[in-house]
Design a protein around this motif. Structure first.
Motif, PDB file in Angstrom:
ATOM      1  N   ALA A  39     -28.711  17.087  -9.128  1.00 50.43           N
ATOM      2  CA  ALA A  39     -27.253  16.525  -8.611  1.00 50.43           C
ATOM      3  C   ALA A  39     -26.316  16.287  -9.999  1.00 50.43           C
ATOM      4  O   ALA A  39     -25.218  16.535 -10.047  1.00 50.43           O
ATOM      5  CB  ALA A  39     -27.601  15.061  -8.061  1.00 50.43           C
ATOM      6  N   VAL A  40     -27.078  15.626 -11.131  1.00 47.82           N
ATOM      7  CA  VAL A  40     -26.222  15.658 -12.327  1.00 47.82           C
ATOM      8  C   VAL A  40     -25.858  16.836 -12.777  1.00 47.82           C
ATOM      9  O   VAL A  40     -24.439  16.867 -13.244  1.00 47.82           O
ATOM     10  CB  VAL A  40     -26.912  14.708 -13.346  1.00 47.82           C
ATOM     11  N   ARG A  41     -26.448  17.767 -12.825  1.00 48.73           N
ATOM     12  CA  ARG A  41     -26.349  19.144 -13.359  1.00 48.73           C
ATOM     13  C   ARG A  41     -25.120  19.691 -12.570  1.00 48.73           C
ATOM     14  O   ARG A  41     -24.135  20.350 -13.063  1.00 48.73           O
ATOM     15  CB  ARG A  41     -27.359  20.060 -13.524  1.00 48.73           C
ATOM     16  N   LEU A  42     -25.294  19.719 -11.362  1.00 47.94           N
ATOM     17  CA  LEU A  42     -24.204  20.236 -10.200  1.00 47.94           C
ATOM     18  C   LEU A  42     -23.034  19.205 -10.173  1.00 47.94           C
ATOM     19  O   LEU A  42     -22.150  19.684  -9.503  1.00 47.94           O
ATOM     20  CB  LEU A  42     -25.034  20.473  -8.850  1.00 47.94           C
ATOM     21  N   ALA A  43     -22.928  18.276 -10.758  1.00 51.85           N
ATOM     22  CA  ALA A  43     -21.693  17.710 -10.854  1.00 51.85           C
ATOM     23  C   ALA A  43     -21.624  16.996  -9.435  1.00 51.85           C
ATOM     24  O   ALA A  43     -20.331  17.102  -8.965  1.00 51.85           O
ATOM     25  CB  ALA A  43     -20.409  17.978 -11.333  1.00 51.85           C
ATOM     26  N   VAL A  44     -22.459  16.727  -8.551  1.00 51.24           N
ATOM     27  CA  VAL A  44     -22.325  16.159  -7.318  1.00 51.24           C
ATOM     28  C   VAL A  44     -22.972  14.843  -6.965  1.00 51.24           C
ATOM     29  O   VAL A  44     -23.019  14.292  -5.832  1.00 51.24           O
ATOM     30  CB  VAL A  44     -23.036  17.291  -6.054  1.00 51.24           C
ATOM     31  N   LEU A  52     -37.959  23.780  -6.888  1.00 44.40           N
ATOM     32  CA  LEU A  52     -37.411  24.687  -8.019  1.00 44.40           C
ATOM     33  C   LEU A  52     -36.817  25.817  -7.720  1.00 44.40           C
ATOM     34  O   LEU A  52     -35.697  26.058  -8.145  1.00 44.40           O
ATOM     35  CB  LEU A  52     -38.362  25.036  -8.700  1.00 44.40           C
ATOM     36  N   VAL A  53     -37.178  26.393  -6.583  1.00 40.07           N
ATOM     37  CA  VAL A  53     -36.392  27.785  -5.965  1.00 40.07           C
ATOM     38  C   VAL A  53     -35.232  27.188  -5.335  1.00 40.07           C
ATOM     39  O   VAL A  53     -34.051  27.778  -5.501  1.00 40.07           O
ATOM     40  CB  VAL A  53     -37.203  28.437  -5.091  1.00 40.07           C
ATOM     41  N   PHE A  54     -35.138  25.961  -4.641  1.00 36.44           N
ATOM     42  CA  PHE A  54     -33.948  25.484  -4.047  1.00 36.44           C
ATOM     43  C   PHE A  54     -33.051  25.126  -5.241  1.00 36.44           C
ATOM     44  O   PHE A  54     -31.681  25.470  -5.036  1.00 36.44           O
ATOM     45  CB  PHE A  54     -34.267  24.220  -3.209  1.00 36.44           C
ATOM     46  N   GLY A  55     -33.643  24.716  -6.165  1.00 37.56           N
ATOM     47  CA  GLY A  55     -32.542  24.241  -7.563  1.00 37.56           C
ATOM     48  C   GLY A  55     -31.766  25.435  -7.982  1.00 37.56           C
ATOM     49  O   GLY A  55     -30.555  25.566  -7.968  1.00 37.56           O
ATOM     50  N   ILE A  56     -32.456  26.615  -7.945  1.00 38.10           N
ATOM     51  CA  ILE A  56     -31.889  28.064  -8.516  1.00 38.10           C
ATOM     52  C   ILE A  56     -30.668  28.217  -7.388  1.00 38.10           C
ATOM     53  O   ILE A  56     -29.644  28.783  -7.732  1.00 38.10           O
ATOM     54  CB  ILE A  56     -32.790  29.166  -8.578  1.00 38.10           C
ATOM     55  N   PHE A  57     -31.248  28.257  -6.195  1.00 40.37           N
ATOM     56  CA  PHE A  57     -30.334  28.532  -5.192  1.00 40.37           C
ATOM     57  C   PHE A  57     -29.115  27.907  -4.934  1.00 40.37           C
ATOM     58  O   PHE A  57     -27.918  28.343  -4.900  1.00 40.37           O
ATOM     59  CB  PHE A  57     -31.049  28.317  -3.776  1.00 40.37           C
ATOM     60  N   PHE A  58     -29.115  26.524  -5.416  1.00 44.67           N
ATOM     61  CA  PHE A  58     -27.944  25.536  -5.509  1.00 44.67           C
ATOM     62  C   PHE A  58     -26.925  26.088  -6.634  1.00 44.67           C
ATOM     63  O   PHE A  58     -25.713  26.259  -6.251  1.00 44.67           O
ATOM     64  CB  PHE A  58     -28.186  23.932  -5.890  1.00 44.67           C
ATOM     65  N   ARG A  82     -24.035  19.714   3.066  1.00 39.54           N
ATOM     66  CA  ARG A  82     -24.162  19.747   1.751  1.00 39.54           C
ATOM     67  C   ARG A  82     -25.483  20.409   1.552  1.00 39.54           C
ATOM     68  O   ARG A  82     -26.482  19.883   2.092  1.00 39.54           O
ATOM     69  CB  ARG A  82     -24.076  18.705   0.748  1.00 39.54           C
ATOM     70  N   ALA A  83     -25.768  21.334   0.588  1.00 42.44           N
ATOM     71  CA  ALA A  83     -27.229  22.100   0.459  1.00 42.44           C
ATOM     72  C   ALA A  83     -28.204  21.089   0.181  1.00 42.44           C
ATOM     73  O   ALA A  83     -29.555  21.088   0.501  1.00 42.44           O
ATOM     74  CB  ALA A  83     -27.056  23.108  -0.469  1.00 42.44           C
ATOM     75  N   ILE A  84     -27.829  20.047  -1.006  1.00 38.31           N
ATOM     76  CA  ILE A  84     -28.842  19.158  -1.499  1.00 38.31           C
ATOM     77  C   ILE A  84     -29.320  18.254  -0.447  1.00 38.31           C
ATOM     78  O   ILE A  84     -30.639  18.050  -0.275  1.00 38.31           O
ATOM     79  CB  ILE A  84     -28.101  18.452  -2.940  1.00 38.31           C
ATOM     80  N   ALA A  85     -28.461  17.695   0.485  1.00 46.66           N
ATOM     81  CA  ALA A  85     -28.743  16.848   1.515  1.00 46.66           C
ATOM     82  C   ALA A  85     -29.707  17.592   2.316  1.00 46.66           C
ATOM     83  O   ALA A  85     -30.652  16.840   2.880  1.00 46.66           O
ATOM     84  CB  ALA A  85     -27.539  16.138   2.243  1.00 46.66           C
ATOM     85  N   VAL A 106     -42.005  10.319  -7.757  1.00 45.98           N
ATOM     86  CA  VAL A 106     -41.599  10.288  -9.263  1.00 45.98           C
ATOM     87  C   VAL A 106     -41.050  11.702  -9.567  1.00 45.98           C
ATOM     88  O   VAL A 106     -39.852  11.600  -9.963  1.00 45.98           O
ATOM     89  CB  VAL A 106     -42.686   9.921 -10.242  1.00 45.98           C
ATOM     90  N   VAL A 107     -41.638  12.576  -9.487  1.00 43.87           N
ATOM     91  CA  VAL A 107     -41.378  14.165 -10.140  1.00 43.87           C
ATOM     92  C   VAL A 107     -40.334  14.636  -9.240  1.00 43.87           C
ATOM     93  O   VAL A 107     -39.125  14.927  -9.710  1.00 43.87           O
ATOM     94  CB  VAL A 107     -42.333  15.050 -10.026  1.00 43.87           C
ATOM     95  N   LEU A 108     -40.413  14.761  -7.642  1.00 44.73           N
ATOM     96  CA  LEU A 108     -39.328  15.411  -6.920  1.00 44.73           C
ATOM     97  C   LEU A 108     -38.168  14.619  -7.078  1.00 44.73           C
ATOM     98  O   LEU A 108     -36.831  15.322  -7.166  1.00 44.73           O
ATOM     99  CB  LEU A 108     -39.810  15.494  -5.782  1.00 44.73           C
ATOM    100  N   PRO A 109     -37.758  13.274  -7.066  1.00 42.23           N
ATOM    101  CA  PRO A 109     -36.706  12.644  -7.083  1.00 42.23           C
ATOM    102  C   PRO A 109     -35.922  12.759  -8.390  1.00 42.23           C
ATOM    103  O   PRO A 109     -34.843  12.893  -8.452  1.00 42.23           O
ATOM    104  CB  PRO A 109     -36.946  11.196  -7.046  1.00 42.23           C
ATOM    105  N   LEU A 110     -36.871  12.817  -9.380  1.00 41.17           N
ATOM    106  CA  LEU A 110     -36.366  12.961 -10.817  1.00 41.17           C
ATOM    107  C   LEU A 110     -35.699  14.456 -10.868  1.00 41.17           C
ATOM    108  O   LEU A 110     -34.533  14.493 -11.265  1.00 41.17           O
ATOM    109  CB  LEU A 110     -37.335  12.900 -11.934  1.00 41.17           C
ATOM    110  N   VAL A 111     -36.299  15.643 -10.348  1.00 45.41           N
ATOM    111  CA  VAL A 111     -35.849  16.861 -10.651  1.00 45.41           C
ATOM    112  C   VAL A 111     -34.575  16.814  -9.666  1.00 45.41           C
ATOM    113  O   VAL A 111     -33.615  17.482 -10.120  1.00 45.41           O
ATOM    114  CB  VAL A 111     -36.841  17.796  -9.755  1.00 45.41           C
TER     115      VAL A 111
END
Lengths: 219, 259
Positions: free
Chosen positions: A81-86, A191-197, A148-151, A71-76
């Motif tokens: 992904a939406v915020r980064l427009a990818v 969360l750190v990865f998110g900032i990194f993205f 891609r970094a997210i993948a 639940v949590v990690l997929p939501l994050v």
């Protein structure tokens, strides 16, 4: 063989299938969905082990896994992904069939390594060690083949899923403190990865990690 | 019919139809212990389907039209990739049961106590993918199209008319039925009546009708929600099927048969 052991075998097989599906999936949103499903399967298999062996602490880790990884990690990740427009990105994957064949070879290696170990183990989950190792290797392969970094981060998280599964299968899970620590680590890591993205995208206007390979004095 | 074609063009429909009838009489859909069952096991069944395909492709090339050759080439591309996957699918129940005879497989799987077979689940998914590809269903081919860029199966039948076309279409429908029958026999064999029990045949017929209805419904839904792939994606699709089958086999070897 008891029903619980059969259920665990089935869930383990599905976990492996998810690892392969993630290897071949081009769309980011679908990849996140697969990751969530893998988390749910992991939680289910942990719950079955808990139910069949009567290990109370495994119920906790099953619940934690379900909450965090399904639940949590997929939501994050989805929000990221939406915020980064990818979110609609289709990743250029080189030669899916070849990657999958390499994946099959990895599975053979993992199974071959695990068979002698499974002979020694007396736990109900002895058939699953090979699958857990295969999941780890496949996640590594996914991190190598993605650009891609997210993948890549999803590959990393799926690797953690494989390790968790190995721990549950080999020794009925780790002590509660360790598990809590790992869960927290993964959460903070994402969360750190998110900032990194965001930083990567700000610097290079893209999430393609190929840009990281060039040296330069920008940023 | 084309005037310059050889006897092959006229002979092929009978051969294809004959192969399909024989295949249909081997697959135990209603009862086991069929009179033709000893004639072929699952491997020979694959060979039977391949024979029909070869004659169909030869006939398509025989007429000498561009479309016929193109259809034959594409059919061979799809078939060459689908066949190993189909064989791997067949090997899994054979490994579980210890026999390649369809009768033995069905009898063992239908009357044993309930057991979960993860590898059979993999095989079932791979089989559905092969079924779609081999029967010219939508993600791979469109059975209703006559658009030159997309047709595979239809391109091979363009030169046929009259009773030959009817035979070919009939054989095609039989092929889908045979595949559905194999799928039911391998993955949902419950309700098949054992050899010599005539009193159980009506119930088996009803069970077969229900299973076919569910299968048809599933096929219709699958075809409605999916779009046709480009022909060059077909190898990837069938590669996935083969991979699933191999994966199921590996898992079977790792976990062993249900203890």
């Amino acid at each position: 063989m008891s029903l619980a052991a059969q259920l665990i075998d089935l869930l383990a097989a599905l976990l492996l299938l998810m690892a392969f599906a993630m290897l071949a999936q081009r769309r980011l949103m679908a990849l996140i969905g697969l990751f969530a499903f893998q988390g749910a399967l992991l939680a289910a298999s942990t719950a079955v082990v808990a139910w069949s062996t009567g290990q109370a602490h495994l119920w906790w880790s099953a619940g934690l896994t379900a909450l965090l990884k399904a639940v949590v990690l997929p939501l994050v990740l989805r929000r990221l992904a939406v915020r980064l427009a990818v979110a609609r990105d289709v990743e250029p994957l080189v030669n899916v069939p070849t990657t999958l064949l390499v994946g099959i070879a990895l599975v053979v290696v993992a199974f071959d390594l695990a068979l002698p170990m499974a002979e020694l183990a007396g736990t109900i989950t002895r058939g699953t060690l090979g699958i857990a190792m295969a999941c780890v290797l496949l996640s590594l392969l996914m991190m190598i083949t993605r650009r891609r970094a997210i993948a890549q981060v999803i590959g990393f998280l799926s690797l953690e899923n494989g390790l968790f599964f190995a721990a549950t299968g080999a020794t009925y899970g780790m002590p509660m403190v360790v598990e809590l620590g790992i869960a927290l680590d993964v959460l903070v890591g994402v969360l750190v990865f998110g900032i990194f993205f965001f930083r990567i995208r700000e610097t290079f206007d893209s999430l393609d990690v190929e840009h990281l390979e060039k040296l330069g004095d920008r940023g | 019919m084309a005037r310059d074609a050889s006897f092959l063009l006229r002979f092929a429909p009978y051969c294809v139809f004959g192969c399909m009838v024989l295949a249909a009489s081997i697959v135990p859909m209603v009862a086991t212990g069929l009179p033709f069952a000893p004639a072929a096991d699952v491997i020979a069944l694959v060979g039977l389907l391949a024979t029909a395909r070869v004659f169909m492709a030869l006939a398509a090339m025989d007429a000498g039209t561009a479309f016929g050759s193109m259809g034959a080439r594409r059919e061979m591309l799809v078939a060459g990739l689908a066949e190993p996957a189909l064989l791997m699918v067949f090997f899994m129940p054979s490994l579980i049961v210890g026999s390649t005879s369809l009768t033995t497989i069905v009898e063992t799987l239908a009357y044993q106590p309930f057991a979960l077979h993860p590898s059979l689940a993999f095989a079932a998914v791979a089989f559905v993918m092969v079924l779609l590809a081999e029967n010219a269903r939508i993600p791979v081919d469109n059975p209703a199209t006559h658009l030159e860029l997309t047709m595979i199966h239809e391109a091979m039948l363009l030169e046929y008319s009259g009773r030959y076309l009817a035979l070919m279409e009939w054989a095609h429908a039989l092929k889908l039925m045979v595949y559905a029958g194999i799928g039911i026999a391998l993955f949902a064999p419950w309700g098949v009546s054992p050899a010599g029990r005539w009193d159980l045949v009506p119930a088996a017929l009803a069970a077969l009708a229900a299973k076919l209805f569910i299968g048809g419904l599933a096929l219709a839904i699958l075809e409605t929600v999916s779009a046709k792939m480009r022909i060059f994606r077909a190898p990837e699709f069938l590669g996935m099927a083969f991979l699933l089958a191999v994966l199921g086999m590996l898992i079977l070897l790792l976990q062993g048969p249900p203890r």
